[in-house]
Design a protein around this motif. Structure first.
Motif, PDB file in Angstrom:
ATOM      1  N   ALA A 274       0.752  -1.292  -0.091  1.00  0.00           N
ATOM      2  CA  ALA A 274      -0.148   0.196  -0.241  1.00  0.00           C
ATOM      3  C   ALA A 274       1.109   0.976   0.125  1.00  0.00           C
ATOM      4  N   GLU A 275       0.466   2.108  -0.351  1.00  0.00           N
ATOM      5  CA  GLU A 275       0.673   3.290  -0.737  1.00  0.00           C
ATOM      6  C   GLU A 275       1.274   4.670   1.038  1.00  0.00           C
ATOM      7  N   SER A 276      -0.142   3.994   1.971  1.00  0.00           N
ATOM      8  CA  SER A 276       0.148   4.578   3.372  1.00  0.00           C
ATOM      9  C   SER A 276      -0.687   3.792   3.869  1.00  0.00           C
ATOM     10  N   PHE A 277      -0.800   4.034   5.539  1.00  0.00           N
ATOM     11  CA  PHE A 277      -1.570   3.004   6.018  1.00  0.00           C
ATOM     12  C   PHE A 277      -2.801   3.544   5.960  1.00  0.00           C
ATOM     13  N   GLY A 278      -3.433   2.876   5.658  1.00  0.00           N
ATOM     14  CA  GLY A 278      -5.275   3.998   5.810  1.00  0.00           C
ATOM     15  C   GLY A 278      -6.145   3.041   4.950  1.00  0.00           C
ATOM     16  N   PRO A 279      -7.736   3.039   5.076  1.00  0.00           N
ATOM     17  CA  PRO A 279      -8.924   2.742   5.187  1.00  0.00           C
ATOM     18  C   PRO A 279      -8.350   2.732   3.220  1.00  0.00           C
ATOM     19  N   ASP A 280      -8.752   4.116   3.048  1.00  0.00           N
ATOM     20  CA  ASP A 280      -8.838   3.944   1.257  1.00  0.00           C
ATOM     21  C   ASP A 280      -6.814   4.087   0.489  1.00  0.00           C
ATOM     22  N   ALA A 281      -6.102   3.621   0.961  1.00  0.00           N
ATOM     23  CA  ALA A 281      -4.535   3.653   0.799  1.00  0.00           C
ATOM     24  C   ALA A 281      -4.877   2.928  -0.729  1.00  0.00           C
ATOM     25  N   ALA A 282      -4.212   3.682  -1.510  1.00  0.00           N
ATOM     26  CA  ALA A 282      -3.854   2.662  -3.134  1.00  0.00           C
ATOM     27  C   ALA A 282      -2.901   1.708  -2.701  1.00  0.00           C
ATOM     28  N   HIS A 283      -3.045   0.358  -3.476  1.00  0.00           N
ATOM     29  CA  HIS A 283      -2.469  -0.775  -3.249  1.00  0.00           C
ATOM     30  C   HIS A 283      -2.496  -2.127  -4.573  1.00  0.00           C
ATOM     31  N   VAL A 284      -1.512  -2.531  -4.472  1.00  0.00           N
ATOM     32  CA  VAL A 284      -1.004  -3.624  -5.601  1.00  0.00           C
ATOM     33  C   VAL A 284      -0.387  -4.568  -4.820  1.00  0.00           C
ATOM     34  N   VAL A 285      -0.803  -5.995  -6.134  1.00  0.00           N
ATOM     35  CA  VAL A 285      -0.227  -7.168  -5.369  1.00  0.00           C
ATOM     36  C   VAL A 285       1.803  -6.895  -6.138  1.00  0.00           C
ATOM     37  N   ALA A 286       2.150  -7.745  -5.209  1.00  0.00           N
ATOM     38  CA  ALA A 286       3.400  -8.052  -5.880  1.00  0.00           C
ATOM     39  C   ALA A 286       4.415  -9.154  -5.134  1.00  0.00           C
ATOM     40  N   PRO A 287       4.805  -9.630  -5.898  1.00  0.00           N
ATOM     41  CA  PRO A 287       5.882 -11.093  -5.426  1.00  0.00           C
ATOM     42  C   PRO A 287       6.775 -10.995  -4.257  1.00  0.00           C
ATOM     43  N   ALA A 288       6.748 -11.739  -3.453  1.00  0.00           N
ATOM     44  CA  ALA A 288       7.023 -11.735  -2.084  1.00  0.00           C
ATOM     45  C   ALA A 288       8.850 -11.284  -2.626  1.00  0.00           C
ATOM     46  N   ASP A 289       9.416 -11.132  -3.891  1.00  0.00           N
ATOM     47  CA  ASP A 289      10.862 -10.952  -4.064  1.00  0.00           C
ATOM     48  C   ASP A 289      10.979  -9.441  -4.357  1.00  0.00           C
ATOM     49  N   ALA A 290       9.869  -9.507  -4.469  1.00  0.00           N
ATOM     50  CA  ALA A 290       9.953  -7.579  -5.442  1.00  0.00           C
ATOM     51  C   ALA A 290       8.746  -7.054  -5.067  1.00  0.00           C
ATOM     52  N   LEU A 291       9.109  -6.336  -3.475  1.00  0.00           N
ATOM     53  CA  LEU A 291       7.928  -5.703  -2.538  1.00  0.00           C
ATOM     54  C   LEU A 291       8.342  -4.428  -3.479  1.00  0.00           C
ATOM     55  N   GLU A 292       9.575  -3.734  -3.244  1.00  0.00           N
ATOM     56  CA  GLU A 292      10.079  -2.754  -3.967  1.00  0.00           C
ATOM     57  C   GLU A 292       9.738  -2.014  -5.531  1.00  0.00           C
ATOM     58  N   GLU A 293       9.462  -3.751  -5.656  1.00  0.00           N
ATOM     59  CA  GLU A 293       8.815  -2.912  -7.445  1.00  0.00           C
ATOM     60  C   GLU A 293       7.813  -2.557  -7.638  1.00  0.00           C
ATOM     61  N   THR A 294       6.978  -1.827  -6.647  1.00  0.00           N
ATOM     62  CA  THR A 294       5.888  -1.267  -7.455  1.00  0.00           C
ATOM     63  C   THR A 294       6.305  -0.035  -7.637  1.00  0.00           C
ATOM     64  N   ALA A 295       5.078   0.881  -7.903  1.00  0.00           N
ATOM     65  CA  ALA A 295       4.476   2.038  -8.020  1.00  0.00           C
ATOM     66  C   ALA A 295       5.252   3.481  -6.597  1.00  0.00           C
ATOM     67  N   PHE A 296       5.164   2.234  -5.691  1.00  0.00           N
ATOM     68  CA  PHE A 296       4.939   2.796  -4.551  1.00  0.00           C
ATOM     69  C   PHE A 296       6.666   3.053  -3.651  1.00  0.00           C
TER      70      PHE A 296
END
Ligand code: ADP
Ligand code: MG
Length: 405
Positions: A274-296
């Motif tokens: 997730a982009e931030s800690f909150g109920p409406d935060a933008a979020h995506v699924v990422a593989p376990a070895d590439a958690l930092e390779e999302t838009a965030f």
């Protein structure tokens, strides 16, 4: 040695029976938000009422500072208990004072009174043995026998849990009896395959359980906030997810031990970032070895297990005959991050064998997600107590009732 059970006390008709229950319910603005713990005490209370005992229920609620504090009053609980029992319940405005003594004196056979919060008295939780004992002696004046049924506090050496059980003839009620029976089946000869599912916020809270159950389980599944420490231990970056860096070495040790013993350690293969800690935060699924390779990027934080992991976990759970689950898989309090917890809970309801949910937040999670208590083999009412039991620790409130592991 075995727990002394209710029958060991003989006939309780006409006797003044103090019942130490766990009425530590969540309250919001004076209203009970989950009455599960009150309901859990009903089998014992109804049994005593039907026998014609004079019932004095006592409990703690919250953490008042050893003095009366209106926001921790048991009054709303006495009211709720009266509704659940379908009969009047007297309420004493103090714990061992005049109000309590009058309430007890007024009881007739089959009547029930609730006395005020035990922790309004510093003696209840005192570390000093003499101070604790003195308060227990005062409590003992109110009754002839003690039925101990507050499983949530049996890991505490407190006046009403420990000392009172030494002073009066005492035995476990039905709730403690059931909890001990179920938790014992998770440590002694569990039916196999045996899966242990762990989540929640902190690895450090669960280390003892992992250590004790690792040699006993066939599979260990790790989700929740603690999964990120396991991923970091494998060298994967985890962004701003919950990480206990000081536990990485310990976690590596568990991974080694699991390998040596042939225990299947099942770790997440994906997570919801997730982009931030909150109920409406933008979020995506990422593989376990590439958690930092999302838009965030490295600012992302993992708030749930991913769908692949949920499926992997559900399969491992369904193919087991004994399952113990403690700790939500994600931040289930926010619907966007509750899916992993929901899938795991659903899988537990399909287990052919014994399925046990332990932990306060885990129990709240399954109820919040719409599951019924009866969907599971057992939902433990004790968070800390059930974990300490499973860690193999000696619990003062059980030992004093004759139990030894
Ligand atoms: P229990 O009371 O069942 O033993 P814990 O107290 O250990 O469970 O953990 C419950 C908390 O863990 C919940 O409030 C939940 O929001 C939190 N949690 C689960 N997954 C995560 C995560 N990925 N990041 C932060 N908190 C999490
Ligand atoms: Mg908790």
């Amino acid at each position: 040695m075995a727990l002394r059970t209710l029958d060991s006390l003989g006939s309780l008709a006409g006797k003044r029976v103090i019942v130490r229950v766990d009425f530590n319910v969540p309250l919001k603005d004076g209203v009970i938000t989950d009455d599960g713990r009150v309901r859990a005490a009903l089998p014992t209370l109804n049994h005593l009422i039907n026998q014609g005992a004079r019932v004095i229920a006592c409990s703690h609620l919250g953490r008042p500072d050893g003095a009366p504090d209106a926001k921790f009053s048991l009054a709303p609980v006495a009211q709720r208990l009266s509704e659940l029992l379908g009969k009047p319940v007297a309420f004493a405005r103090d714990t061992v004072g005049e109000s309590a003594q009058d309430a007890v004196a007024a009881l007739e056979d089959g009547d029930v009174a609730v006395i005020e919060n035990l922790r309004f008295n510093p003696g209840e939780t005192a570390k000093d043995d003499a101070q604790r004992r003195a308060f227990a002696e005062e409590l003992a004046q109110l009754g002839d026998v003690l039925v101990s049924d507050g499983f949530g506090v049996v890991h505490r050496k407190q006046a009403s849990v420990y000392d009172l059980a030494e002073i009066l003839p005492s035995a476990a009620g039905y709730l403690i009896e059931k909890e001990v029976d179920v938790l014992d089946r998770l440590t002694e000869n569990p039916e196999r395959p045996y899966a242990v599912v762990l989540g929640g916020s902190k690895v450090s809270d669960k280390l003892g359980v992992i250590a004790h159950l690792l040699p006993r389980a066939d599979k260990i599944l790790v989700g929740g906030g603690m999964l990120f420490t396991f991923l970091a231990a494998q060298g994967f970056p985890v962004g701003k997810s919950l990480l206990e860096s000081d536990q990485i070495e310990t976690v590596r040790g568990y991974m080694e031990a699991a390998k040596e013993r042939g225990v299947e350690l099942i770790l997440p293969v994906d997570a919801v970032m997730a982009e931030s800690f909150g109920p409406d935060a933008a979020h995506v699924v990422a593989p376990a070895d590439a958690l930092e390779e999302t838009a965030f990027g490295a600012d992302g934080l993992g708030l749930d297990i991913g769908p692949e992991t949920a499926k992997l976990f559900a399969d491992a759970i369904r193919s087991s005959r004994t399952v113990f689950w403690n700790g939500p898989m994600g931040v289930f309090e926010m619907p966007a991050f509750a899916e992993g917890t929901r899938v795991v809970a659903k899988a537990l309801t399909d287990v052919e064998g014994l399925s046990v949910v332990g932990g306060g937040d885990s129990a709240a999670a399954v109820r919040q997600l719409g599951f019924a208590d009866s969907d599971f083999g057992h939902i433990s009412t004790g968070g800390g107590a059930s974990l300490e039991f499973l860690e193999g620790k000696k619990l003062p409130g059980l030992e004093v009732l004759g139990w030894s592991a």
